[in-house]
Design a protein around this motif. Structure first.
Motif, PDB file in Angstrom:
ATOM      1  N   PRO A 150       0.803  -1.229   0.000  1.00 31.57           N
ATOM      2  CA  PRO A 150       0.000   0.000   0.000  1.00 31.57           C
ATOM      3  C   PRO A 150       0.835   1.278   0.000  1.00 31.57           C
ATOM      4  O   PRO A 150       0.340   2.347  -0.318  1.00 31.57           O
ATOM      5  CB  PRO A 150      -0.836  -0.112   1.275  1.00 31.57           C
ATOM      6  CG  PRO A 150      -0.070  -1.041   2.155  1.00 31.57           C
ATOM      7  CD  PRO A 150       0.608  -2.007   1.237  1.00 31.57           C
ATOM      8  N   ALA A 151       2.113   1.166   0.373  1.00 29.84           N
ATOM      9  CA  ALA A 151       3.013   2.323   0.346  1.00 29.84           C
ATOM     10  C   ALA A 151       4.311   1.919  -0.334  1.00 29.84           C
ATOM     11  O   ALA A 151       4.799   0.802  -0.151  1.00 29.84           O
ATOM     12  CB  ALA A 151       3.301   2.828   1.762  1.00 29.84           C
ATOM     13  N   LEU A 152       4.856   2.838  -1.126  1.00 29.76           N
ATOM     14  CA  LEU A 152       6.133   2.619  -1.793  1.00 29.76           C
ATOM     15  C   LEU A 152       7.038   3.806  -1.501  1.00 29.76           C
ATOM     16  O   LEU A 152       6.585   4.949  -1.486  1.00 29.76           O
ATOM     17  CB  LEU A 152       5.951   2.480  -3.312  1.00 29.76           C
ATOM     18  CG  LEU A 152       5.085   1.330  -3.814  1.00 29.76           C
ATOM     19  CD1 LEU A 152       4.932   1.415  -5.332  1.00 29.76           C
ATOM     20  CD2 LEU A 152       5.675  -0.012  -3.414  1.00 29.76           C
ATOM     21  N   MET A 153       8.325   3.528  -1.274  1.00 27.75           N
ATOM     22  CA  MET A 153       9.291   4.593  -1.038  1.00 27.75           C
ATOM     23  C   MET A 153      10.473   4.417  -1.977  1.00 27.75           C
ATOM     24  O   MET A 153      10.884   3.289  -2.275  1.00 27.75           O
ATOM     25  CB  MET A 153       9.780   4.576   0.419  1.00 27.75           C
ATOM     26  CG  MET A 153       8.697   4.772   1.455  1.00 27.75           C
ATOM     27  SD  MET A 153       9.344   4.882   3.152  1.00 27.75           S
ATOM     28  CE  MET A 153      10.129   6.504   3.102  1.00 27.75           C
ATOM     29  N   ALA A 154      11.012   5.527  -2.440  1.00 27.95           N
ATOM     30  CA  ALA A 154      12.216   5.474  -3.252  1.00 27.95           C
ATOM     31  C   ALA A 154      13.382   5.047  -2.370  1.00 27.95           C
ATOM     32  O   ALA A 154      13.522   5.515  -1.239  1.00 27.95           O
ATOM     33  CB  ALA A 154      12.494   6.832  -3.887  1.00 27.95           C
ATOM     34  N   GLY A 155      14.215   4.152  -2.895  1.00 28.88           N
ATOM     35  CA  GLY A 155      15.362   3.678  -2.127  1.00 28.88           C
ATOM     36  C   GLY A 155      16.668   4.136  -2.741  1.00 28.88           C
ATOM     37  O   GLY A 155      16.853   4.057  -3.958  1.00 28.88           O
ATOM     38  N   ALA A 211       6.136  -3.794   7.114  1.00 24.41           N
ATOM     39  CA  ALA A 211       5.785  -4.865   6.185  1.00 24.41           C
ATOM     40  C   ALA A 211       4.876  -4.378   5.063  1.00 24.41           C
ATOM     41  O   ALA A 211       4.730  -5.060   4.043  1.00 24.41           O
ATOM     42  CB  ALA A 211       5.108  -6.008   6.941  1.00 24.41           C
ATOM     43  N   GLU A 212       4.272  -3.221   5.252  1.00 25.60           N
ATOM     44  CA  GLU A 212       3.355  -2.678   4.252  1.00 25.60           C
ATOM     45  C   GLU A 212       4.041  -1.692   3.306  1.00 25.60           C
ATOM     46  O   GLU A 212       3.382  -1.060   2.480  1.00 25.60           O
ATOM     47  CB  GLU A 212       2.190  -1.960   4.953  1.00 25.60           C
ATOM     48  CG  GLU A 212       1.409  -2.839   5.918  1.00 25.60           C
ATOM     49  CD  GLU A 212       0.782  -4.026   5.206  1.00 25.60           C
ATOM     50  OE1 GLU A 212       0.148  -3.806   4.159  1.00 25.60           O
ATOM     51  OE2 GLU A 212       0.955  -5.161   5.684  1.00 25.60           O
ATOM     52  N   VAL A 213       5.354  -1.543   3.451  1.00 28.28           N
ATOM     53  CA  VAL A 213       6.103  -0.554   2.670  1.00 28.28           C
ATOM     54  C   VAL A 213       7.059  -1.259   1.720  1.00 28.28           C
ATOM     55  O   VAL A 213       7.886  -2.072   2.148  1.00 28.28           O
ATOM     56  CB  VAL A 213       6.887   0.400   3.591  1.00 28.28           C
ATOM     57  CG1 VAL A 213       7.623   1.454   2.763  1.00 28.28           C
ATOM     58  CG2 VAL A 213       5.950   1.068   4.591  1.00 28.28           C
ATOM     59  N   GLY A 214       6.941  -0.961   0.427  1.00 30.42           N
ATOM     60  CA  GLY A 214       7.857  -1.512  -0.561  1.00 30.42           C
ATOM     61  C   GLY A 214       8.939  -0.502  -0.900  1.00 30.42           C
ATOM     62  O   GLY A 214       8.665   0.699  -1.028  1.00 30.42           O
ATOM     63  N   LEU A 215      10.171  -0.962  -1.033  1.00 27.16           N
ATOM     64  CA  LEU A 215      11.296  -0.096  -1.371  1.00 27.16           C
ATOM     65  C   LEU A 215      11.607  -0.257  -2.854  1.00 27.16           C
ATOM     66  O   LEU A 215      11.895  -1.360  -3.320  1.00 27.16           O
ATOM     67  CB  LEU A 215      12.512  -0.456  -0.527  1.00 27.16           C
ATOM     68  CG  LEU A 215      13.677   0.534  -0.540  1.00 27.16           C
ATOM     69  CD1 LEU A 215      13.253   1.859   0.097  1.00 27.16           C
ATOM     70  CD2 LEU A 215      14.874  -0.043   0.214  1.00 27.16           C
ATOM     71  N   VAL A 216      11.535   0.846  -3.593  1.00 26.08           N
ATOM     72  CA  VAL A 216      11.768   0.834  -5.036  1.00 26.08           C
ATOM     73  C   VAL A 216      13.150   1.431  -5.292  1.00 26.08           C
ATOM     74  O   VAL A 216      13.355   2.630  -5.056  1.00 26.08           O
ATOM     75  CB  VAL A 216      10.686   1.637  -5.779  1.00 26.08           C
ATOM     76  CG1 VAL A 216      10.946   1.621  -7.284  1.00 26.08           C
ATOM     77  CG2 VAL A 216       9.308   1.073  -5.476  1.00 26.08           C
ATOM     78  N   PRO A 217      14.122   0.657  -5.759  1.00 26.95           N
ATOM     79  CA  PRO A 217      15.474   1.188  -5.964  1.00 26.95           C
ATOM     80  C   PRO A 217      15.501   2.361  -6.939  1.00 26.95           C
ATOM     81  O   PRO A 217      14.974   2.274  -8.043  1.00 26.95           O
ATOM     82  CB  PRO A 217      16.235  -0.018  -6.533  1.00 26.95           C
ATOM     83  CG  PRO A 217      15.475  -1.206  -6.065  1.00 26.95           C
ATOM     84  CD  PRO A 217      14.036  -0.779  -6.083  1.00 26.95           C
ATOM     85  N   CYS A 218      16.104   3.459  -6.511  1.00 29.83           N
ATOM     86  CA  CYS A 218      16.236   4.648  -7.347  1.00 29.83           C
ATOM     87  C   CYS A 218      17.675   5.162  -7.332  1.00 29.83           C
ATOM     88  O   CYS A 218      17.910   6.364  -7.486  1.00 29.83           O
ATOM     89  CB  CYS A 218      15.280   5.750  -6.862  1.00 29.83           C
ATOM     90  SG  CYS A 218      13.536   5.395  -7.171  1.00 29.83           S
ATOM     91  N   ASP A 219      18.632   4.262  -7.167  1.00 25.31           N
ATOM     92  CA  ASP A 219      20.034   4.658  -7.162  1.00 25.31           C
ATOM     93  C   ASP A 219      20.391   5.320  -8.485  1.00 25.31           C
ATOM     94  O   ASP A 219      20.025   4.841  -9.563  1.00 25.31           O
ATOM     95  CB  ASP A 219      20.929   3.435  -6.953  1.00 25.31           C
ATOM     96  CG  ASP A 219      20.691   2.786  -5.597  1.00 25.31           C
ATOM     97  OD1 ASP A 219      20.801   3.498  -4.596  1.00 25.31           O
ATOM     98  OD2 ASP A 219      20.376   1.588  -5.568  1.00 25.31           O
TER      99      ASP A 219
END
Length: 332
Positions: free
Chosen positions: A151-156, A194-202
């Motif tokens: 339900p939530a995504l964050m730039a990693g 557990a509800e947060v996905g990390l989306v690689p943005c290196d």
């Protein structure tokens, strides 16, 4: 009595799409005035933030204002030397903005509730190092059928979560309830890992914020380097015979390079170059992330003689520990 699912649009249909939510209400006391109105290359940060979200695929964009609300709205209405934004923009005044960023986020999510979208990407106006490619990566990760059902995504960045942040409609209410004082979405995100996905943005910009005129000046210098608003697929290899790292396209064409001088315990980056036809496609930032990552892996100290690499490290402080003693490095 019937109820409409939280993810349903008008008439009960499934919602789709992602809106942009730009928080731009702060007074900027350390900056000397509202950050939304300070400029980089003649462009107010609020206009820059709108363009960031629009170019990243957000439709529409909602801007939350507070301090100097009338001046910020006027700045958005005035002609500015940027490409026109291809999306509707709505300005929302958070009357209780002085209570902290939580109030701004609540106002933004309340406004988004009336939109026919499934999610919002939240960005802060004081992060000029963010690039549209990072926003686009979150939007694509949230699409149906992706590997990120969270339900939530964050730039990693280097494995660490940062901005921007994508929030699906299903969690807007609990996120808003937890957003109090100077805490925005962070309270809910930390309470539900557990509800947060990390989306690689290196290699796709930097989430660092600017609080003072000195930090703004540094950000202005950093954004003056090769553009990195669009990302492309690249292979980056070390060519020790020519003392350089090279970025190649899938067709094997040389897109850019970083020249270096290597010693057993350290590496000096002396020049970054991107071929003109590949400018604006993320080549320079991808190279910088790759060469600094390689230096860390090999246990090498870094001397960032190259202005672009120097600026990249300033925008990505996770690499600062690699830099040799200041007396041994120079940014010119």
């Amino acid at each position: 009595m019937t109820s409409t699912p939280a993810d349903a649009g008008p008439g009960g249909g499934q919602r789709s799409g992602v809106a942009g939510l730009l928080l731009a209400a702060g007074a900027g006391r350390r900056m000397g005035g509202p950050k939304a109105l300070v400029e980089i290359d003649g462009e107010p940060l609020v206009a820059r933030g709108i363009r960031l979200l629009a170019d990243g695929g957000c439709r529409p964009v909602v801007v939350i204002v507070g301090a100097a609300a009338a001046r910020v709205a006027a700045a958005l209405a005035a002609p500015i030397a940027v490409t026109p934004v291809p999306t509707p923009v709505t300005v929302v005044h958070a009357t209780d903005w002085a209570r902290g960023v939580g109030a701004s986020l609540r106002a933004g999510l309340a406004a988004a509730a009336d939109l026919d979208v499934d999610a919002v990407v939240v960005a802060l106006v004081d992060q000029p190092g963010l690039v549209a490619a990072a926003v686009r990566r979150l939007v694509e990760a949230a699409a149906a059928g992706s590997d990120h059902p969270h339900p939530a995504l964050m730039a990693g960045y280097q494995g660490r979560a940062g901005h921007p942040v994508l929030l699906r409609r299903a969690i807007w209410a609990p996120v808003a309830a937890a957003a109090v004082g100077d805490v925005g979405a962070r309270a809910w995100l930390r309470a539900h890992p557990a509800e947060v996905g990390l989306v690689p943005c290196d290699g796709l910009g930097s989430p660092g914020d600017v609080d003072t005129p000195a930090e703004l000046a540094a950000a202005s210098r950093a954004t003056a380097g090769p553009r990195e608003d669009v990302v492309m697929e690249l292979s980056i290899i070390d060519n020790p015979d020519r003392h350089r790292y090279e970025a190649h396209t899938p067709d094997g064409e040389l897109a850019g390079l970083v020249q270096y001088q290597r010693r057993p315990d350290r590496i000096t980056f002396v020049h970054t170059e991107v071929r003109p036809e590949f400018e604006g496609k993320g080549v320079a930032s991808a190279l910088a992330a790759a060469v600094l990552g390689a230096a860390r892996q090999q246990g090498l100290e870094v001397i960032p003689q190259c202005p672009y690499i120097h600026g990249y490290i300033e925008r990505h402080p996770d690499y600062a520990d690699l830099v040799a003693d200041a007396g041994e490095s120079r940014s010119g």
